[in-house]
Scaffold this motif. Structure first.
Motif, PDB file in Angstrom:
ATOM      1  N   ALA A   1      -3.095 -11.112   7.200  1.00 57.05           N
ATOM      2  CA  ALA A   1      -2.922  -9.659   7.289  1.00 57.05           C
ATOM      3  C   ALA A   1      -1.739  -9.206   6.439  1.00 57.05           C
ATOM      4  CB  ALA A   1      -2.739  -9.241   8.744  1.00 57.05           C
ATOM      5  N   VAL A   2      -0.627  -9.939   6.490  1.00 60.53           N
ATOM      6  CA  VAL A   2       0.553  -9.597   5.684  1.00 60.53           C
ATOM      7  C   VAL A   2       0.212  -9.716   4.198  1.00 60.53           C
ATOM      8  CG1 VAL A   2       2.892 -10.339   5.049  1.00 60.53           C
ATOM      9  CG2 VAL A   2       2.240 -10.179   7.470  1.00 60.53           C
ATOM     10  N   GLU A   3      -0.434 -10.806   3.816  1.00 64.82           N
ATOM     11  CA  GLU A   3      -0.789 -10.999   2.406  1.00 64.82           C
ATOM     12  C   GLU A   3      -1.771  -9.932   1.926  1.00 64.82           C
ATOM     13  OE1 GLU A   3      -2.034 -15.069   2.000  1.00 64.82           O
ATOM     14  OE2 GLU A   3      -0.034 -15.816   2.481  1.00 64.82           O
ATOM     15  N   ASP A   4      -2.767  -9.607   2.759  1.00 64.65           N
ATOM     16  CA  ASP A   4      -3.732  -8.564   2.389  1.00 64.65           C
ATOM     17  C   ASP A   4      -3.039  -7.220   2.212  1.00 64.65           C
ATOM     18  OD1 ASP A   4      -5.782 -10.409   2.484  1.00 64.65           O
ATOM     19  OD2 ASP A   4      -6.572  -9.725   4.422  1.00 64.65           O
TER      20      ASP A   4
ATOM     21  N   LEU B   1       0.201  -6.641   1.500  1.00 65.22           N
ATOM     22  CA  LEU B   1       1.045  -6.666   0.300  1.00 65.22           C
ATOM     23  C   LEU B   1       0.221  -6.578  -0.983  1.00 65.22           C
ATOM     24  CD1 LEU B   1       3.823  -9.242   1.218  1.00 65.22           C
ATOM     25  CD2 LEU B   1       4.113  -6.793   0.781  1.00 65.22           C
ATOM     26  N   ALA B   2      -0.953  -7.172  -0.999  1.00 69.30           N
ATOM     27  CA  ALA B   2      -1.805  -7.139  -2.190  1.00 69.30           C
ATOM     28  C   ALA B   2      -2.251  -5.713  -2.530  1.00 69.30           C
ATOM     29  CB  ALA B   2      -3.023  -8.036  -1.992  1.00 69.30           C
ATOM     30  N   ARG B   3      -2.247  -4.822  -1.545  1.00 64.72           N
ATOM     31  CA  ARG B   3      -2.673  -3.434  -1.763  1.00 64.72           C
ATOM     32  C   ARG B   3      -1.511  -2.475  -2.042  1.00 64.72           C
ATOM     33  NH1 ARG B   3      -5.267  -4.846   2.889  1.00 64.72           N
ATOM     34  NH2 ARG B   3      -4.116  -3.318   4.111  1.00 64.72           N
ATOM     35  N   VAL B   4      -0.280  -2.961  -1.947  1.00 68.16           N
ATOM     36  CA  VAL B   4       0.887  -2.098  -2.147  1.00 68.16           C
ATOM     37  C   VAL B   4       0.989  -1.685  -3.602  1.00 68.16           C
ATOM     38  CG1 VAL B   4       3.424  -2.078  -2.152  1.00 68.16           C
ATOM     39  CG2 VAL B   4       2.188  -2.995  -0.184  1.00 68.16           C
ATOM     40  N   GLU B   5       1.262  -0.417  -3.822  1.00 69.31           N
ATOM     41  CA  GLU B   5       1.494   0.119  -5.166  1.00 69.31           C
ATOM     42  C   GLU B   5       2.747   0.957  -5.129  1.00 69.31           C
ATOM     43  OE1 GLU B   5      -1.854   2.058  -6.862  1.00 69.31           O
ATOM     44  OE2 GLU B   5      -3.178   0.388  -6.458  1.00 69.31           O
ATOM     45  N   PRO B   6       3.460   1.027  -6.223  1.00 78.97           N
ATOM     46  CA  PRO B   6       3.217   0.376  -7.512  1.00 78.97           C
ATOM     47  C   PRO B   6       3.514  -1.123  -7.462  1.00 78.97           C
ATOM     48  CG  PRO B   6       5.305   1.536  -7.574  1.00 78.97           C
ATOM     49  CD  PRO B   6       4.681   1.830  -6.237  1.00 78.97           C
ATOM     50  N   ALA B   7       3.206  -1.808  -8.531  1.00 76.02           N
ATOM     51  CA  ALA B   7       3.366  -3.264  -8.594  1.00 76.02           C
ATOM     52  C   ALA B   7       4.804  -3.698  -8.312  1.00 76.02           C
ATOM     53  CB  ALA B   7       2.913  -3.781  -9.958  1.00 76.02           C
TER      54      ALA B   7
ATOM     55  N   PRO C   1      -0.085  -0.356  10.806  1.00 76.64           N
ATOM     56  CA  PRO C   1      -0.750  -0.467   9.512  1.00 76.64           C
ATOM     57  C   PRO C   1       0.159  -0.688   8.313  1.00 76.64           C
ATOM     58  CG  PRO C   1      -0.652   1.823  10.198  1.00 76.64           C
ATOM     59  CD  PRO C   1      -0.113   1.008  11.341  1.00 76.64           C
ATOM     60  N   SER C   2       1.496  -0.461   8.449  1.00 79.19           N
ATOM     61  CA  SER C   2       2.315  -0.518   7.243  1.00 79.19           C
ATOM     62  C   SER C   2       3.713  -1.121   7.411  1.00 79.19           C
ATOM     63  CB  SER C   2       2.465   0.890   6.658  1.00 79.19           C
ATOM     64  OG  SER C   2       3.154   1.724   7.572  1.00 79.19           O
ATOM     65  N   ILE C   3       4.008  -1.710   8.556  1.00 80.49           N
ATOM     66  CA  ILE C   3       5.314  -2.321   8.764  1.00 80.49           C
ATOM     67  C   ILE C   3       5.152  -3.834   8.884  1.00 80.49           C
ATOM     68  CG2 ILE C   3       7.305  -2.544  10.313  1.00 80.49           C
ATOM     69  CD1 ILE C   3       6.871   0.394  11.082  1.00 80.49           C
ATOM     70  N   ILE C   4       5.949  -4.560   8.113  1.00 82.83           N
ATOM     71  CA  ILE C   4       6.006  -6.011   8.220  1.00 82.83           C
ATOM     72  C   ILE C   4       7.273  -6.335   8.996  1.00 82.83           C
ATOM     73  CG2 ILE C   4       6.192  -8.196   6.968  1.00 82.83           C
ATOM     74  CD1 ILE C   4       4.764  -6.773   4.613  1.00 82.83           C
ATOM     75  N   GLY C   5       7.094  -6.997  10.138  1.00 80.64           N
ATOM     76  CA  GLY C   5       8.232  -7.262  11.001  1.00 80.64           C
ATOM     77  C   GLY C   5       8.428  -8.739  11.265  1.00 80.64           C
TER      78      GLY C   5
ATOM     79  N   GLU D   1       7.228  -2.893  22.762  1.00 77.18           N
ATOM     80  CA  GLU D   1       7.695  -4.018  21.949  1.00 77.18           C
ATOM     81  C   GLU D   1       7.795  -3.566  20.507  1.00 77.18           C
ATOM     82  OE1 GLU D   1       5.435  -7.599  22.225  1.00 77.18           O
ATOM     83  OE2 GLU D   1       6.653  -8.261  23.902  1.00 77.18           O
ATOM     84  N   SER D   2       8.759  -4.155  19.809  1.00 72.32           N
ATOM     85  CA  SER D   2       8.904  -3.877  18.396  1.00 72.32           C
ATOM     86  C   SER D   2       9.459  -5.124  17.718  1.00 72.32           C
ATOM     87  CB  SER D   2       9.844  -2.687  18.174  1.00 72.32           C
ATOM     88  OG  SER D   2       9.818  -2.288  16.808  1.00 72.32           O
ATOM     89  N   CYS D   3       9.511  -5.062  16.400  1.00 72.73           N
ATOM     90  CA  CYS D   3      10.079  -6.184  15.640  1.00 72.73           C
ATOM     91  C   CYS D   3      11.604  -6.106  15.673  1.00 72.73           C
ATOM     92  CB  CYS D   3       9.557  -6.174  14.210  1.00 72.73           C
ATOM     93  SG  CYS D   3       9.784  -4.635  13.310  1.00 72.73           S
ATOM     94  N   ARG D   4      12.248  -7.263  15.566  1.00 71.31           N
ATOM     95  CA  ARG D   4      13.717  -7.309  15.566  1.00 71.31           C
ATOM     96  C   ARG D   4      14.281  -6.737  14.263  1.00 71.31           C
ATOM     97  NH1 ARG D   4      15.095 -10.024  20.071  1.00 71.31           N
ATOM     98  NH2 ARG D   4      17.193 -10.718  19.567  1.00 71.31           N
ATOM     99  N   VAL D   5      13.674  -7.055  13.150  1.00 69.39           N
ATOM    100  CA  VAL D   5      13.945  -6.436  11.848  1.00 69.39           C
ATOM    101  C   VAL D   5      12.613  -6.323  11.137  1.00 69.39           C
ATOM    102  CG1 VAL D   5      16.318  -7.274  11.566  1.00 69.39           C
ATOM    103  CG2 VAL D   5      14.425  -8.615  10.648  1.00 69.39           C
ATOM    104  N   GLY D   6      12.531  -5.405  10.192  1.00 70.49           N
ATOM    105  CA  GLY D   6      11.287  -5.256   9.446  1.00 70.49           C
ATOM    106  C   GLY D   6      11.462  -4.318   8.275  1.00 70.49           C
ATOM    107  N   PHE D   7      10.357  -4.092   7.586  1.00 69.96           N
ATOM    108  CA  PHE D   7      10.381  -3.173   6.447  1.00 69.96           C
ATOM    109  C   PHE D   7       8.979  -2.665   6.173  1.00 69.96           C
ATOM    110  CE2 PHE D   7       9.072  -7.038   4.421  1.00 69.96           C
ATOM    111  CZ  PHE D   7       8.267  -6.640   3.363  1.00 69.96           C
TER     112      PHE D   7
END
Length: 132
Positions: free
Chosen positions: A8-11, A13-19, A45-49, A64-70
């Motif tokens: 899911a994380v890789e998928d 990131l592969a769709r993130v724009e711009p490059a 849908p858009s936070i990697i934690g 619940e939430s992530c301890r750190v993320g972006f």
């Protein structure tokens, strides 16, 4: 980490724009995973934690939430960090801040060692405030 989390994380990131934002997202994943000792996973849908904690407000609301993320948004990378209200962000370089958020247009515009120290400080805050 479950294979589904990594996929899911890789998928995502592969769709993130711009490059360039996609490349910065991959750098952020590697850095936060290394510093937190936790694998990346999608939070919505858009936070990697990295890591998780349970919170409960005085109102009774909890979750619940992530301890750190972006989140690698189109305009900028948004890092979700806590406990940095009195931190000196001056040596970081070009950025802007919001409550619990650090906005960076390009990682090339910031001092990565300073960014790492801010993430470590945020993780230490989370460990004190929400012990595992």
């Amino acid at each position: 980490m479950a294979d589904g989390d990594q996929a899911a994380v890789e998928d995502f990131l592969a769709r993130v724009e711009p490059a360039e934002r996609q490349a910065d997202g991959r750098i952020a994943v590697a850095m936060m995973a290394r510093l937190s000792g936790e694998p990346p996973r999608m939070w919505g849908p858009s936070i990697i934690g990295f890591g998780r904690y349970h919170y409960r407000y005085d109102s009774g609301r909890e979750g619940e939430s992530c301890r750190v993320g972006f989140s690698p948004r189109k305009a900028e990378l948004v890092l979700y960090l806590a406990g940095l209200e009195d931190a000196d962000f001056t040596p970081l370089g070009k950025h802007r801040r919001g409550k619990g958020c650090l906005y960076i247009k390009r990682l090339a515009q910031v001092d990565m060692a300073v960014l790492e120290s801010l993430i470590v400080r945020s993780l230490a805050h989370m460990d004190r405030t929400y012990p595992r």
